[in-house]
Design a protein around this motif. Structure first.
Motif, PDB file in Angstrom:
ATOM      1  N   THR A   1      46.512  23.155  49.618  1.00 23.03           N
ATOM      2  CA  THR A   1      45.089  23.278  49.320  1.00 23.03           C
ATOM      3  C   THR A   1      44.900  24.303  48.206  1.00 23.03           C
ATOM      4  OG1 THR A   1      44.550  22.818  51.620  1.00 23.03           O
ATOM      5  CG2 THR A   1      42.829  23.848  50.276  1.00 23.03           C
ATOM      6  N   PRO A   2      44.150  23.977  47.153  1.00 22.07           N
ATOM      7  CA  PRO A   2      43.971  24.942  46.056  1.00 22.07           C
ATOM      8  C   PRO A   2      43.350  26.244  46.554  1.00 22.07           C
ATOM      9  CG  PRO A   2      43.173  22.763  45.423  1.00 22.07           C
ATOM     10  CD  PRO A   2      43.451  22.709  46.898  1.00 22.07           C
ATOM     11  N   SER A   3      43.766  27.335  45.944  1.00 18.17           N
ATOM     12  CA  SER A   3      43.158  28.624  46.264  1.00 18.17           C
ATOM     13  C   SER A   3      41.750  28.682  45.706  1.00 18.17           C
ATOM     14  CB  SER A   3      43.992  29.758  45.663  1.00 18.17           C
ATOM     15  OG  SER A   3      43.912  29.706  44.236  1.00 18.17           O
ATOM     16  N   LEU A   4      40.980  29.652  46.169  1.00 16.53           N
ATOM     17  CA  LEU A   4      39.642  29.857  45.628  1.00 16.53           C
ATOM     18  C   LEU A   4      39.709  30.092  44.125  1.00 16.53           C
ATOM     19  CD1 LEU A   4      36.598  30.282  45.930  1.00 16.53           C
ATOM     20  CD2 LEU A   4      37.066  32.676  46.524  1.00 16.53           C
ATOM     21  N   GLU A   5      40.662  30.901  43.684  1.00 16.10           N
ATOM     22  CA  GLU A   5      40.784  31.163  42.250  1.00 16.10           C
ATOM     23  C   GLU A   5      41.031  29.868  41.481  1.00 16.10           C
ATOM     24  OE1 GLU A   5      43.498  33.675  39.021  1.00 16.10           O
ATOM     25  OE2 GLU A   5      43.822  33.951  41.171  1.00 16.10           O
ATOM     26  N   ASP A   6      41.936  29.030  41.976  1.00 12.73           N
ATOM     27  CA  ASP A   6      42.222  27.782  41.274  1.00 12.73           C
ATOM     28  C   ASP A   6      41.024  26.840  41.280  1.00 12.73           C
ATOM     29  OD1 ASP A   6      44.740  28.658  40.656  1.00 12.73           O
ATOM     30  OD2 ASP A   6      45.774  27.462  42.182  1.00 12.73           O
ATOM     31  N   GLU A   7      40.247  26.860  42.346  1.00 10.05           N
ATOM     32  CA  GLU A   7      39.059  25.995  42.419  1.00 10.05           C
ATOM     33  C   GLU A   7      38.034  26.338  41.348  1.00 10.05           C
ATOM     34  OE1 GLU A   7      38.799  24.873  47.179  1.00 10.05           O
ATOM     35  OE2 GLU A   7      37.581  26.485  46.366  1.00 10.05           O
ATOM     36  N   VAL A   8      37.905  27.620  41.038  1.00 12.81           N
ATOM     37  CA  VAL A   8      36.829  28.030  40.127  1.00 12.81           C
ATOM     38  C   VAL A   8      37.328  28.332  38.716  1.00 12.81           C
ATOM     39  CG1 VAL A   8      35.446  28.929  42.027  1.00 12.81           C
ATOM     40  CG2 VAL A   8      36.991  30.480  40.798  1.00 12.81           C
ATOM     41  N   THR A   9      38.624  28.233  38.462  1.00 15.05           N
ATOM     42  CA  THR A   9      39.153  28.520  37.129  1.00 15.05           C
ATOM     43  C   THR A   9      38.512  27.614  36.085  1.00 15.05           C
ATOM     44  OG1 THR A   9      41.285  29.392  37.869  1.00 15.05           O
ATOM     45  CG2 THR A   9      41.235  28.381  35.703  1.00 15.05           C
ATOM     46  N   GLY A  10      38.069  28.230  34.987  1.00  8.73           N
ATOM     47  CA  GLY A  10      37.404  27.512  33.913  1.00  8.73           C
ATOM     48  C   GLY A  10      35.897  27.428  34.066  1.00  8.73           C
ATOM     49  N   LYS A  11      35.374  27.962  35.179  1.00  6.47           N
ATOM     50  CA  LYS A  11      33.933  27.897  35.451  1.00  6.47           C
ATOM     51  C   LYS A  11      33.297  29.271  35.342  1.00  6.47           C
ATOM     52  CE  LYS A  11      34.704  23.964  38.536  1.00  6.47           C
ATOM     53  NZ  LYS A  11      34.550  23.424  39.903  1.00  6.47           N
ATOM     54  N   GLY A  12      31.986  29.328  35.524  1.00  7.78           N
ATOM     55  CA  GLY A  12      31.258  30.588  35.530  1.00  7.78           C
ATOM     56  C   GLY A  12      31.129  31.138  36.940  1.00  7.78           C
ATOM     57  N   THR A  13      30.493  32.304  37.058  1.00  6.18           N
ATOM     58  CA  THR A  13      30.386  32.952  38.370  1.00  6.18           C
ATOM     59  C   THR A  13      29.525  32.169  39.349  1.00  6.18           C
ATOM     60  OG1 THR A  13      28.571  34.312  37.521  1.00  6.18           O
ATOM     61  CG2 THR A  13      30.788  35.272  37.464  1.00  6.18           C
ATOM     62  N   GLU A  14      28.653  31.268  38.837  1.00  7.88           N
ATOM     63  CA  GLU A  14      27.812  30.492  39.743  1.00  7.88           C
ATOM     64  C   GLU A  14      28.660  29.652  40.695  1.00  7.88           C
ATOM     65  OE1 GLU A  14      27.677  30.390  36.455  1.00  7.88           O
ATOM     66  OE2 GLU A  14      25.787  31.371  35.922  1.00  7.88           O
ATOM     67  N   ALA A  15      29.770  29.121  40.177  1.00  8.49           N
ATOM     68  CA  ALA A  15      30.652  28.303  41.017  1.00  8.49           C
ATOM     69  C   ALA A  15      31.286  29.149  42.118  1.00  8.49           C
ATOM     70  CB  ALA A  15      31.734  27.651  40.160  1.00  8.49           C
ATOM     71  N   LEU A  16      31.680  30.351  41.779  1.00  6.28           N
ATOM     72  CA  LEU A  16      32.278  31.251  42.770  1.00  6.28           C
ATOM     73  C   LEU A  16      31.244  31.684  43.797  1.00  6.28           C
ATOM     74  CD1 LEU A  16      34.589  33.028  43.825  1.00  6.28           C
ATOM     75  CD2 LEU A  16      33.891  34.761  42.156  1.00  6.28           C
ATOM     76  N   THR A  17      30.079  32.114  43.334  1.00  6.79           N
ATOM     77  CA  THR A  17      29.030  32.585  44.237  1.00  6.79           C
ATOM     78  C   THR A  17      28.614  31.486  45.210  1.00  6.79           C
ATOM     79  OG1 THR A  17      28.236  34.115  42.544  1.00  6.79           O
ATOM     80  CG2 THR A  17      26.749  33.624  44.362  1.00  6.79           C
ATOM     81  N   ALA A  18      28.509  30.241  44.725  1.00  6.07           N
ATOM     82  CA  ALA A  18      28.123  29.131  45.598  1.00  6.07           C
ATOM     83  C   ALA A  18      29.137  28.933  46.712  1.00  6.07           C
ATOM     84  CB  ALA A  18      27.986  27.853  44.779  1.00  6.07           C
ATOM     85  N   ARG A  19      30.409  29.056  46.413  1.00  3.00           N
ATOM     86  CA  ARG A  19      31.440  28.901  47.433  1.00  3.00           C
ATOM     87  C   ARG A  19      31.412  30.049  48.437  1.00  3.00           C
ATOM     88  NH1 ARG A  19      32.978  25.946  43.243  1.00  3.00           N
ATOM     89  NH2 ARG A  19      34.443  24.201  43.513  1.00  3.00           N
ATOM     90  N   LEU A  20      31.171  31.258  47.952  1.00  2.00           N
ATOM     91  CA  LEU A  20      31.103  32.406  48.865  1.00  2.00           C
ATOM     92  C   LEU A  20      29.906  32.295  49.797  1.00  2.00           C
ATOM     93  CD1 LEU A  20      32.016  35.304  46.398  1.00  2.00           C
ATOM     94  CD2 LEU A  20      33.511  34.197  48.067  1.00  2.00           C
ATOM     95  N   GLU A  21      28.780  31.883  49.254  1.00  2.00           N
ATOM     96  CA  GLU A  21      27.576  31.781  50.082  1.00  2.00           C
ATOM     97  C   GLU A  21      27.672  30.662  51.103  1.00  2.00           C
ATOM     98  OE1 GLU A  21      24.468  31.450  47.195  1.00  2.00           O
ATOM     99  OE2 GLU A  21      24.320  33.633  46.909  1.00  2.00           O
ATOM    100  N   ALA A  22      28.459  29.631  50.805  1.00  2.00           N
ATOM    101  CA  ALA A  22      28.610  28.513  51.733  1.00  2.00           C
ATOM    102  C   ALA A  22      29.712  28.755  52.763  1.00  2.00           C
ATOM    103  CB  ALA A  22      28.917  27.236  50.953  1.00  2.00           C
ATOM    104  N   ALA A  23      30.585  29.728  52.509  1.00  3.97           N
ATOM    105  CA  ALA A  23      31.735  29.961  53.389  1.00  3.97           C
ATOM    106  C   ALA A  23      31.303  30.621  54.694  1.00  3.97           C
ATOM    107  CB  ALA A  23      32.760  30.828  52.675  1.00  3.97           C
TER     108      ALA A  23
END
Length: 239
Positions: free
Chosen positions: A202-224
């Motif tokens: 399973t891809p890591s969180l870092e690999d999931e959001v690589t190449g994207k902005g912080t919105e992609a990371l924040t959305a995953r954190l808020e949904a976790a």
């Protein structure tokens, strides 16, 4: 030539902001002038659930100044880096300590050789955290530790581990300095895709959001959904 090393024990050592380990030489390949080490992470950091379980805050920082440190055991030399906190992306509800405007960070530095020279060190899969570069960090506050027979470990902001620090130059996740090398967003994405196809994990969180902005990371954190927060080191309060 880049040299890779593997830890030989479990004692916390150089660059304690990110990892723990005495280390011994392993193999070689890749970027010049850097000894890349395999090391023991402090906390789980693979998924968004890991981040929201163990981190107190997730922040955007810029490394402003660095100097030689004095906390690593010989033959290692660590670095003390001043991190300017540019933005808070997420905070754990009820986090007991607010993030200051500047965070002191202990990072990997160098290893001495028998001739008195030194080689730059890095941890595999993690930024060295070098002045002039930006990063997203998952931070956890750790109180001082006083283990019998060991030097006192001061209270400090520390990272979860190698996957809890993401390069962020140019406001793009994955772009910037990692292992002492500067990668473009395209190179970072290529590395992430290669890991996914090569391991089948399973891809890591870092690999999931690589190449994207912080919105992609924040959305995953808020949904976790945070899990049970486990204790990985026995309590060792200072008197």
């Amino acid at each position: 030539m880049e040299t890779r090393t593997r830890r030989a024990g479990r004692r916390r050592a150089p660059g304690a902001a990110l990892w723990a380990a005495p280390l011994v030489a392993l193999t070689a390949s890749c970027a010049p002038g850097t000894q890349v080490m395999l090391a023991e992470d402090r906390y789980p950091h693979h998924s968004a659930a890991d981040w929201v379980t163990y981190a107190d805050h997730v922040v955007v920082v810029t490394a402003e100044r660095e100097r030689e440190g004095s906390h690593a055991p010989l033959p290692f030399i660590d670095r003390e880096v001043d991190l300017r906190v540019d933005r808070i992306l997420w905070s754990r509800p009820g986090a007991a300590r607010a993030v200051p405007a500047t965070v002191g960070w202990t990072a990997s530095g160098w290893v001495r050789d028998d001739s008195g020279g030194r080689t730059r060190t890095a941890v595999e899969g993690a930024p060295r955290v070098e002045a002039g570069h930006s990063y997203v960090l998952a931070l956890v506050w750790e109180e001082a530790r006083c283990d019998e027979g060991d030097p006192r470990v001061p209270a400090a902001w520390r990272g979860l581990g190698s996957g809890g620090a993401i390069p962020f130059d140019g406001a793009v996740l994955g772009a910037g300095e990692s292992e002492g090398r500067v990668r473009t967003a395209a190179e970072a994405r290529e590395d992430a895709d290669a890991r996914a196809s090569g391991t089948g994990l399973t891809p890591s969180l870092e690999d999931e959001v690589t190449g994207k902005g912080t919105e992609a990371l924040t959305a995953r954190l808020e949904a976790a959904v945070p899990g049970e927060r486990r204790q990985f080191a026995r309590p060792a309060p200072c008197p």
